[in-house]
Design a protein around this motif. Structure first.
Motif, PDB file in Angstrom:
ATOM      1  N   ILE A  51       0.109   9.428   1.077  1.00 37.09           N
ATOM      2  CA  ILE A  51       0.263   7.961   1.627  1.00 37.09           C
ATOM      3  C   ILE A  51      -0.950   7.903   2.769  1.00 37.09           C
ATOM      4  O   ILE A  51      -1.255   6.821   2.784  1.00 37.09           O
ATOM      5  CB  ILE A  51       1.504   7.786   2.166  1.00 37.09           C
ATOM      6  N   THR A  94       0.737  -1.309   0.057  1.00 45.51           N
ATOM      7  CA  THR A  94      -0.013  -0.061  -0.115  1.00 45.51           C
ATOM      8  C   THR A  94       0.895   1.101  -0.034  1.00 45.51           C
ATOM      9  O   THR A  94       0.637   2.230  -0.822  1.00 45.51           O
ATOM     10  CB  THR A  94      -0.897   0.002   1.258  1.00 45.51           C
ATOM     11  N   LEU A  95       2.018   1.337   0.838  1.00 46.05           N
ATOM     12  CA  LEU A  95       2.802   2.314   0.968  1.00 46.05           C
ATOM     13  C   LEU A  95       3.406   2.758  -0.479  1.00 46.05           C
ATOM     14  O   LEU A  95       3.642   3.700  -1.106  1.00 46.05           O
ATOM     15  CB  LEU A  95       3.854   1.952   1.856  1.00 46.05           C
ATOM     16  N   PHE A 129      -4.175   4.991   3.849  1.00 51.07           N
ATOM     17  CA  PHE A 129      -4.047   4.066   5.006  1.00 51.07           C
ATOM     18  C   PHE A 129      -5.360   4.404   5.882  1.00 51.07           C
ATOM     19  O   PHE A 129      -5.557   3.597   6.782  1.00 51.07           O
ATOM     20  CB  PHE A 129      -2.791   4.303   5.671  1.00 51.07           C
TER      21      PHE A 129
END
Length: 265
Positions: free
Chosen positions: A147, A127-128, A151
Protein backbone atom coordinates in the motif's frame (compact mmCIF):
# COMPACT_ATOMS: atom_id res chain seq x y z
CA UNK A 1 29.32 -17.03 2.67
CA UNK A 2 30.29 -13.84 4.43
CA UNK A 3 28.34 -10.71 3.52
CA UNK A 4 31.50 -8.90 2.48
CA UNK A 5 32.21 -11.68 0.02
CA UNK A 6 28.71 -11.37 -1.36
CA UNK A 7 28.98 -7.63 -1.77
CA UNK A 8 32.56 -7.30 -2.92
CA UNK A 9 32.98 -8.22 -6.56
CA UNK A 10 35.97 -7.76 -8.79
CA UNK A 11 36.65 -4.08 -9.23
CA UNK A 12 36.12 -2.93 -12.77
CA UNK A 13 38.75 -1.38 -14.94
CA UNK A 14 38.12 2.32 -14.58
CA UNK A 15 38.34 5.30 -16.82
CA UNK A 16 38.27 8.97 -15.90
CA UNK A 17 35.22 10.83 -17.13
CA UNK A 18 35.05 14.54 -16.44
CA UNK A 19 37.16 14.14 -13.32
CA UNK A 20 34.84 11.44 -11.91
CA UNK A 21 35.95 7.83 -11.75
CA UNK A 22 33.53 5.71 -13.75
CA UNK A 23 33.80 1.91 -14.02
CA UNK A 24 33.74 0.23 -17.38
CA UNK A 25 31.51 -2.45 -15.82
CA UNK A 26 28.56 -2.25 -13.45
CA UNK A 27 29.54 -5.13 -11.18
CA UNK A 28 31.95 -3.15 -9.00
CA UNK A 29 31.72 -3.00 -5.22
CA UNK A 30 29.40 -0.06 -4.52
CA UNK A 31 29.33 -0.45 -0.74
CA UNK A 32 31.18 1.93 1.58
CA UNK A 33 31.36 -0.96 4.08
CA UNK A 34 30.15 1.08 7.03
CA UNK A 35 29.13 -1.16 9.92
CA UNK A 36 26.69 1.49 11.16
CA UNK A 37 25.11 2.04 7.74
CA UNK A 38 25.38 -1.21 5.79
CA UNK A 39 23.09 0.00 2.99
CA UNK A 40 25.31 3.03 2.22
CA UNK A 41 26.28 2.53 -1.42
CA UNK A 42 27.05 4.23 -4.71
CA UNK A 43 24.15 4.69 -7.12
CA UNK A 44 26.44 4.83 -10.15
CA UNK A 45 28.07 2.28 -12.40
CA UNK A 46 25.00 1.06 -14.24
CA UNK A 47 24.70 0.97 -18.04
CA UNK A 48 21.81 2.78 -19.69
CA UNK A 49 19.70 1.45 -22.55
CA UNK A 50 21.71 3.58 -25.01
CA UNK A 51 25.06 2.31 -23.76
CA UNK A 52 26.11 5.15 -21.50
CA UNK A 53 27.33 4.67 -17.91
CA UNK A 54 26.02 6.31 -14.74
CA UNK A 55 28.94 8.08 -13.11
CA UNK A 56 30.17 6.85 -9.75
CA UNK A 57 31.32 8.91 -6.81
CA UNK A 58 28.55 11.48 -7.20
CA UNK A 59 25.29 10.13 -5.73
CA UNK A 60 24.97 7.72 -2.84
CA UNK A 61 22.00 6.09 -1.10
CA UNK A 62 21.91 4.88 2.49
CA UNK A 63 20.01 3.83 5.55
CA UNK A 64 20.01 6.02 8.68
CA UNK A 65 23.16 7.93 9.54
CA UNK A 66 22.48 8.31 13.25
CA UNK A 67 25.13 5.82 14.38
CA UNK A 68 28.11 6.82 12.27
CA UNK A 69 31.39 6.61 14.16
CA UNK A 70 34.00 9.36 13.74
CA UNK A 71 35.97 7.02 11.46
CA UNK A 72 32.88 6.31 9.34
CA UNK A 73 32.16 10.01 9.08
CA UNK A 74 35.64 10.47 7.65
CA UNK A 75 34.91 7.77 5.06
CA UNK A 76 31.84 9.77 4.02
CA UNK A 77 33.87 12.96 3.74
CA UNK A 78 36.60 11.16 1.77
CA UNK A 79 34.04 10.32 -0.93
CA UNK A 80 33.44 14.01 -1.60
CA UNK A 81 29.95 14.02 -0.09
CA UNK A 82 28.91 17.51 0.94
CA UNK A 83 25.10 17.18 1.10
CA UNK A 84 22.92 14.86 3.20
CA UNK A 85 19.22 14.66 2.27
CA UNK A 86 17.07 13.05 4.98
CA UNK A 87 13.80 11.50 3.73
CA UNK A 88 12.60 10.49 7.21
CA UNK A 89 9.64 11.89 9.12
CA UNK A 90 9.88 14.30 12.03
CA UNK A 91 9.64 11.59 14.68
CA UNK A 92 12.39 9.50 13.11
CA UNK A 93 14.64 12.53 12.81
CA UNK A 94 14.07 13.53 16.44
CA UNK A 95 14.66 10.04 17.83
CA UNK A 96 17.75 9.27 15.75
CA UNK A 97 19.27 12.47 14.37
CA UNK A 98 21.92 12.19 11.69
CA UNK A 99 25.55 12.46 12.70
CA UNK A 100 26.59 14.87 10.01
CA UNK A 101 30.32 15.26 9.42
CA UNK A 102 31.77 18.75 9.42
CA UNK A 103 31.51 20.31 6.00
CA UNK A 104 28.39 18.36 5.04
CA UNK A 105 25.14 20.29 4.66
CA UNK A 106 22.04 18.66 6.13
CA UNK A 107 18.69 19.02 4.34
CA UNK A 108 15.29 17.57 5.22
CA UNK A 109 13.21 16.06 2.40
CA UNK A 110 10.39 14.51 4.43
CA UNK A 111 8.35 12.15 2.23
CA UNK A 112 5.33 12.19 4.57
CA UNK A 113 5.42 15.86 5.51
CA UNK A 114 2.05 17.61 5.82
CA UNK A 115 3.60 20.99 5.02
CA UNK A 116 1.67 20.97 1.74
CA UNK A 117 -1.52 19.57 3.22
CA UNK A 118 -3.09 16.12 3.25
CA UNK A 119 -3.72 15.95 -0.48
CA UNK A 120 -3.68 13.18 -3.06
CA UNK A 121 -3.64 13.14 -6.84
CA UNK A 122 -6.23 10.36 -7.03
CA UNK A 123 -8.92 9.31 -4.57
CA UNK A 124 -7.06 7.87 -1.56
CA UNK A 125 -9.71 5.25 -0.84
CA UNK A 126 -9.56 3.97 -4.40
CA UNK A 127 -5.76 3.87 -4.31
CA UNK A 128 -5.87 1.99 -1.03
CA UNK A 129 -8.32 -0.59 -2.36
CA UNK A 130 -6.37 -1.12 -5.58
CA UNK A 131 -3.05 -1.43 -3.75
CA UNK A 132 -4.49 -3.90 -1.27
CA UNK A 133 -5.94 -6.04 -4.05
CA UNK A 134 -2.65 -5.96 -5.99
CA UNK A 135 -0.72 -6.91 -2.87
CA UNK A 136 -2.97 -9.88 -2.21
CA UNK A 137 -2.74 -10.96 -5.84
CA UNK A 138 1.07 -10.77 -5.85
CA UNK A 139 1.37 -12.68 -2.60
CA UNK A 140 3.11 -9.79 -0.86
CA UNK A 141 4.59 -10.65 2.52
CA UNK A 142 3.85 -7.13 3.78
CA UNK A 143 0.59 -5.54 2.65
CA UNK A 144 1.56 -2.33 4.40
CA UNK A 145 4.42 -1.92 1.98
CA UNK A 146 2.23 -2.92 -0.97
CA UNK A 147 0.00 0.00 0.00
CA UNK A 148 2.78 2.41 0.93
CA UNK A 149 4.61 2.38 -2.39
CA UNK A 150 1.68 3.62 -4.52
CA UNK A 151 1.08 6.37 -1.97
CA UNK A 152 4.63 7.64 -2.45
CA UNK A 153 3.38 8.55 -5.92
CA UNK A 154 -0.17 9.55 -5.01
CA UNK A 155 0.57 11.72 -1.95
CA UNK A 156 1.25 15.32 -2.93
CA UNK A 157 3.66 15.91 -0.05
CA UNK A 158 5.96 13.17 -1.32
CA UNK A 159 6.32 15.00 -4.64
CA UNK A 160 8.14 17.84 -2.94
CA UNK A 161 10.55 15.53 -1.14
CA UNK A 162 11.48 13.57 -4.25
CA UNK A 163 11.69 16.81 -6.24
CA UNK A 164 14.24 18.12 -3.76
CA UNK A 165 16.36 14.98 -4.06
CA UNK A 166 16.40 15.00 -7.85
CA UNK A 167 16.88 18.75 -8.07
CA UNK A 168 19.92 18.43 -5.80
CA UNK A 169 21.36 15.70 -7.99
CA UNK A 170 21.31 18.08 -10.94
CA UNK A 171 22.35 21.26 -9.21
CA UNK A 172 24.48 20.47 -6.15
CA UNK A 173 28.14 20.89 -6.96
CA UNK A 174 29.50 18.13 -4.72
CA UNK A 175 28.67 14.54 -3.92
CA UNK A 176 25.47 13.81 -2.06
CA UNK A 177 23.69 11.07 -0.16
CA UNK A 178 19.97 10.61 0.39
CA UNK A 179 18.57 8.21 2.94
CA UNK A 180 15.65 7.10 5.08
CA UNK A 181 15.73 4.65 8.01
CA UNK A 182 16.54 1.32 6.35
CA UNK A 183 17.49 2.85 3.00
CA UNK A 184 15.17 0.54 1.11
CA UNK A 185 11.68 2.02 0.66
CA UNK A 186 11.65 5.81 0.41
CA UNK A 187 15.29 5.68 -0.62
CA UNK A 188 14.54 2.74 -2.90
CA UNK A 189 11.86 4.66 -4.78
CA UNK A 190 13.99 7.80 -5.06
CA UNK A 191 16.80 5.71 -6.54
CA UNK A 192 14.46 3.89 -8.93
CA UNK A 193 13.14 7.23 -10.20
CA UNK A 194 16.65 8.61 -10.65
CA UNK A 195 17.95 5.57 -12.52
CA UNK A 196 14.87 5.45 -14.73
CA UNK A 197 15.26 9.15 -15.54
CA UNK A 198 18.83 8.37 -16.62
CA UNK A 199 17.67 5.61 -18.96
CA UNK A 200 18.74 2.58 -16.94
CA UNK A 201 16.61 -0.44 -18.00
CA UNK A 202 13.83 -1.50 -15.64
CA UNK A 203 15.42 -4.90 -15.00
CA UNK A 204 18.58 -3.19 -13.73
CA UNK A 205 16.54 -0.74 -11.64
CA UNK A 206 14.81 -3.70 -10.01
CA UNK A 207 18.16 -5.39 -9.43
CA UNK A 208 19.46 -2.34 -7.60
CA UNK A 209 16.25 -2.16 -5.58
CA UNK A 210 16.44 -5.81 -4.53
CA UNK A 211 20.10 -5.43 -3.53
CA UNK A 212 18.89 -3.96 -0.23
CA UNK A 213 18.09 -7.52 0.80
CA UNK A 214 21.78 -8.35 0.55
CA UNK A 215 23.15 -5.17 2.06
CA UNK A 216 20.74 -5.34 5.00
CA UNK A 217 21.20 -9.08 5.43
CA UNK A 218 17.45 -9.73 5.19
CA UNK A 219 15.88 -11.76 2.40
CA UNK A 220 12.52 -10.06 3.00
CA UNK A 221 13.64 -6.42 3.27
CA UNK A 222 12.07 -5.55 -0.09
CA UNK A 223 9.99 -7.28 -2.73
CA UNK A 224 9.95 -6.35 -6.39
CA UNK A 225 6.14 -6.27 -6.41
CA UNK A 226 6.27 -3.18 -4.18
CA UNK A 227 8.42 -1.27 -6.63
CA UNK A 228 6.27 -2.37 -9.53
CA UNK A 229 3.20 -1.10 -7.67
CA UNK A 230 4.76 2.37 -7.50
CA UNK A 231 5.54 2.37 -11.22
CA UNK A 232 1.98 1.19 -11.92
CA UNK A 233 0.69 4.11 -9.88
CA UNK A 234 2.81 6.47 -11.97
CA UNK A 235 1.08 5.21 -15.09
CA UNK A 236 -2.33 5.33 -13.43
CA UNK A 237 -2.00 8.92 -12.26
CA UNK A 238 0.16 10.47 -14.99
CA UNK A 239 -0.04 8.18 -17.99
CA UNK A 240 3.74 8.07 -18.38
CA UNK A 241 6.96 8.32 -16.40
CA UNK A 242 7.95 11.55 -18.18
CA UNK A 243 4.68 13.16 -17.12
CA UNK A 244 5.40 12.10 -13.53
CA UNK A 245 8.77 13.84 -13.64
CA UNK A 246 7.37 17.06 -15.02
CA UNK A 247 3.88 17.27 -13.54
CA UNK A 248 4.30 15.34 -10.29
CA UNK A 249 7.89 16.06 -9.31
CA UNK A 250 7.84 19.51 -10.89
CA UNK A 251 11.13 19.08 -12.74
CA UNK A 252 11.76 21.35 -15.69
CA UNK A 253 13.41 20.27 -18.92
CA UNK A 254 16.49 22.14 -17.70
CA UNK A 255 16.47 20.24 -14.39
CA UNK A 256 16.25 16.89 -16.18
CA UNK A 257 18.99 17.88 -18.61
CA UNK A 258 21.22 18.92 -15.68
CA UNK A 259 20.71 15.56 -13.94
CA UNK A 260 21.56 13.64 -17.10
CA UNK A 261 24.56 15.82 -17.89
CA UNK A 262 25.97 15.39 -14.41
CA UNK A 263 25.55 11.64 -14.15
CA UNK A 264 25.85 10.19 -17.64
CA UNK A 265 29.28 9.40 -19.00
Amino acid sequence: MKRRALLATALAVTVAVGGVTTPARADFDRSLHLASATNFRDVGGYTTADGRTVRTGVVFRSNKLSNLTPAEQQVVVSRGITLDLDLRNVSERAQEPDKVPAGVTYQVADVVSLAHGLRFHKDAAATLAAALAAGLFSGSSDLGQSIGYPFMVNFVGADYAFHDVLYAVGHHSGGLVFHCSAGKDRTGWATAVLLTLLGVPRATVEQDFLASNTYLGRSDAVEVSWLRAAFAQVNSVYGSFDNYLRQGLMLTDADIAAIRSRLLG
